[in-house]
Design an enzyme around this catalytic site. Structure first.
Site, PDB file in Angstrom:
ATOM      1  N   GLU A 318      57.614   7.905  20.745  1.00 19.05           N
ATOM      2  CA  GLU A 318      58.722   6.978  20.990  1.00 19.05           C
ATOM      3  C   GLU A 318      59.728   7.608  21.959  1.00 19.05           C
ATOM      4  OE1 GLU A 318      59.550   4.068  17.655  1.00 19.05           O
ATOM      5  OE2 GLU A 318      61.512   4.981  17.838  1.00 19.05           O
ATOM      6  N   HIS A 347      35.724  17.093   9.036  1.00 19.65           N
ATOM      7  CA  HIS A 347      34.636  16.225   8.571  1.00 19.65           C
ATOM      8  C   HIS A 347      34.868  14.788   9.037  1.00 19.65           C
ATOM      9  CE1 HIS A 347      33.152  19.506   6.037  1.00 19.65           C
ATOM     10  NE2 HIS A 347      34.438  19.836   6.043  1.00 19.65           N
ATOM     11  N   LYS A 451      60.443  -6.319  19.032  1.00 20.72           N
ATOM     12  CA  LYS A 451      61.278  -7.072  18.086  1.00 20.72           C
ATOM     13  C   LYS A 451      61.578  -8.457  18.652  1.00 20.72           C
ATOM     14  CE  LYS A 451      63.527  -3.006  16.009  1.00 20.72           C
ATOM     15  NZ  LYS A 451      64.747  -2.244  15.783  1.00 20.72           N
TER      16      LYS A 451
HETATM   17  O1  PA5 Z   1      63.563   5.917  16.176  1.00 18.38           O
HETATM   18  C1  PA5 Z   1      63.952   4.777  16.341  1.00 18.38           C
HETATM   19  O2  PA5 Z   1      64.959   4.531  16.986  1.00 18.38           O
HETATM   20  C2  PA5 Z   1      63.225   3.605  15.724  1.00 18.38           C
HETATM   21  O3  PA5 Z   1      61.960   3.955  15.271  1.00 18.38           O
HETATM   22  C3  PA5 Z   1      64.030   3.072  14.549  1.00 18.38           C
HETATM   23  O4  PA5 Z   1      64.215   4.104  13.616  1.00 18.38           O
HETATM   24  C4  PA5 Z   1      63.352   1.902  13.871  1.00 18.38           C
HETATM   25  O5  PA5 Z   1      63.117   0.867  14.804  1.00 18.38           O
HETATM   26  C5  PA5 Z   1      64.209   1.356  12.725  1.00 18.38           C
HETATM   27  O6  PA5 Z   1      65.457   1.011  13.206  1.00 18.38           O
HETATM   28  P1  PA5 Z   1      66.698   0.854  12.268  1.00 18.38           P
HETATM   29  O7  PA5 Z   1      66.988   2.185  11.643  1.00 18.38           O
HETATM   30  O8  PA5 Z   1      67.794   0.379  13.151  1.00 18.38           O
HETATM   31  O9  PA5 Z   1      66.341  -0.149  11.206  1.00 18.38           O
END
Ligand code: PA5
Length: 524
Positions: A318, A347, A451
């Protein structure tokens, strides 16, 4: 592999019980020197970031996860105070919960239901699994980390009859993530049908003023803890996001923070050969040609670290998986990460690693201590732990003989300090690598795009239901429904939606048992 090459590229940090071996990455003699000017720029960018620069320019935000383990480093005194207050609040909540001063409707809290996703779940899940001991933990952690109804039911089944002793911790930085909102609503419904007041069993961790924050405030939840805009989701394990669940479980959060702070100190060194995060970033750069040409397979030889691969998958992918660089050029950067644990994976897919497509490098994690207490001998003089190390060393050599490169991280044991160190090490390696390839590691436009797309699909679903209700009893196929809605370009999506609606007692019936593109649907 010669002893000389190994010792030349084996970095030991004895005070951290930590070592990094990069000798099985085949960079040439000149590589480190050639990269040094870029590395010095990365140190400078990191120092600026730690001093409070806007290191996440797209979102116009500071990036402050390093301050969480040494609040005195925060660039403004108010931030130092907020971090310290949050930590004091976490400790106090955990103490009250453990003593029973803060209890549920049916008595002392024995379970904690964590509701969150992505960065608001992966860290807590990893740490709970790495450091937990079900027989010793003060509370058992359970998770809703998806909007899968069956997954939610499975978790609720393990809490059956115990919701009055279950503390719900709802975590969302933005406070508006649909999966987490749904999890919260499902939990509220379950508590209600069990006759338990959810608000008196719930804590929110979220950004001030977010939707979740407002819900928690208006419904009078037990308390709310902050998520600051200068901490990213995937770097929030050492914020309230990770620390509250860990403290509730009875884990040593101060030791986790101390481990991270110690690794932070070590990885602030601008002497590259002594900085394990810099060396990791450089090895990633070398192995992937600075453009993700190879995947990173994470193989900890320790069951307790199995979720680390999953945690790293998010942290790395990410952060580094970006379309544009900081100058707006299209770069499609990233490093794919996968893995579980050794020797189990030997394995599964290690066959391909050794002999198949050569599109990866490995990061092994070796843990020296086998277990608490003694081991039996499974063969003459040999224990199960001896086998585990044998399999790690054997696999590493078998891969290297076939030109497959690897890095090894060695730690003494999986302690709270070591877990804090590992988190801090990879956070900084990701930051350095992002500098080397000139990208913003701290935003996630791709996640936001997903989203938005989901929201538009849900809008189409509502239109389908309204149309079929209006035409109750009338049989229509997918193409006709799309035409009625004026959404011909979305015909496939409409088919997918109808297909699932018909499988879920939503009033929409499919003429066929398993729908095809010709199937007619009607509302009953
Ligand atoms: O690392 C990130 O920014 C994302 O993976 C968020 O943690 C994830 O989308 C969840 O978002 P939020 O904490 O706003 O619910």
């Amino acid at each position: 592999m010669s002893w000389e090459k190994f010792t030349k590229h084996y970095l030991t940090l004895p005070e951290l019980d930590f070592a990094l071996d990069i000798s099985r990455i085949d960079f040439g003699d000149g590589f480190l020197a050639e990269m040094e000017p870029k590395m010095q720029e990365a140190y400078k960018a990191m120092a600026d970031l730690e001093a409070g620069a806007i290191a996440n320019p797209d979102e116009n935000r500071m990036v402050g996860h390093y301050w969480l383990r040494d609040a005195s480093l925060a660039p403004e005194p108010e931030l130092t105070t907020e971090i310290e207050k949050c930590l004091a609040d976490i400790r106090q909540i955990a103490t009250k919960v453990h003593s029973g001063e803060l209890a549920g409707a049916k008595g002392k809290f024995k379970n904690c239901l964590v509701i969150g996703i992505g960065g608001s779940a992966l860290g807590p899940q990893f740490v709970a699994d790495a450091l937990g001991n079900p027989d010793r933990d003060k509370m058992q952690l359970h998770f809703f980390d998806n909007t899968d109804p069956d997954g939610i039911d499975r978790t609720l089944a393990t809490l059956d009859g115990e919701l009055g002793e279950t503390l719900a911790v709802v975590i969302s930085k933005s406070g508006g993530t649909p999966e987490t909102r749904n999890g919260m609503l499902e939990a509220q419904a379950a508590y209600k049908s069990a006759g338990v007041d959810f608000a008196k069993h719930a804590i929110a961790i979220t950004g001030a003023g977010s939707k979740l924050d407002k819900v928690a405030e208006s419904e009078g939840w037990l308390t709310r803890l902050p998520m600051w805009d200068w901490v990213g989701g995937r770097t929030s394990e050492l914020a309230a996001v990770g620390l509250l669940p860990a403290a509730l479980q009875g884990l040593k959060i101060d030791r986790m923070l101390a481990g991270a702070a110690a690794m932070d100190a070590a990885t602030r060194s601008t002497e590259t050969t002594k900085n394990p995060a810099a060396l990791l970033a450089l090895m990633w750069y070398y192995a992937t040609e600075g453009k993700g040409a190879k995947d990173m397979v994470v193989l900890p030889y320790k069951d307790r670290l199995m979720l680390f691969s999953k945690y790293l998958q998010q942290l790395v992918m990410e952060s580094l998986g970006k379309e544009f660089d900081l100058d707006g050029n299209t770069v499609n950067q990233g490093i794919a990460v996968y893995g579980n644990k050794g020797s189990t994976d030997q394995h599964a897919y290690v066959q391909q690693l050794r002999e198949g497509v050569h599109n990866f490098f490995v990061t092994f994690i070796e843990v020296l201590k086998d277990r608490e207490g003694d081991s039996i001998e499974v063969e003459d003089g040999i224990t199960t732990g001896d086998f585990l190390q044998g399999f790690y060393l054997g696999t590493r050599d078998a891969l290297y003989e076939n030109g497959r490169q690897s890095i090894t991280i060695t730690i003494s044991e999986v302690t709270a300090e070591a877990v804090g160190q590992l988190i801090a090490l990879f956070e900084r390696a990701v930051g350095f690598y992002a500098s080397l390839v000139n990208i913003n590691a701290y935003h996630q436009p791709g996640v936001e795009a997903g989203k938005k797309a989901a929201a538009s699909v849900l809008g189409i679903e509502s239109k389908i239901i309204s149309l079929l209700r209006e035409k109750a009893g009338e049989r229509l196929n997918t193409v006709t429904i799309a035409q009625h809605l004026g959404l011909e370009s979305q015909t496939e999506i409409i088919f997918k939606l109808l297909n699932r609606l018909a499988a879920n007692q939503r009033g929409i019936i499919a003429e066929d048992k398993f729908s095809t593109p010709e199937t007619q649907f009607y509302y009953e």
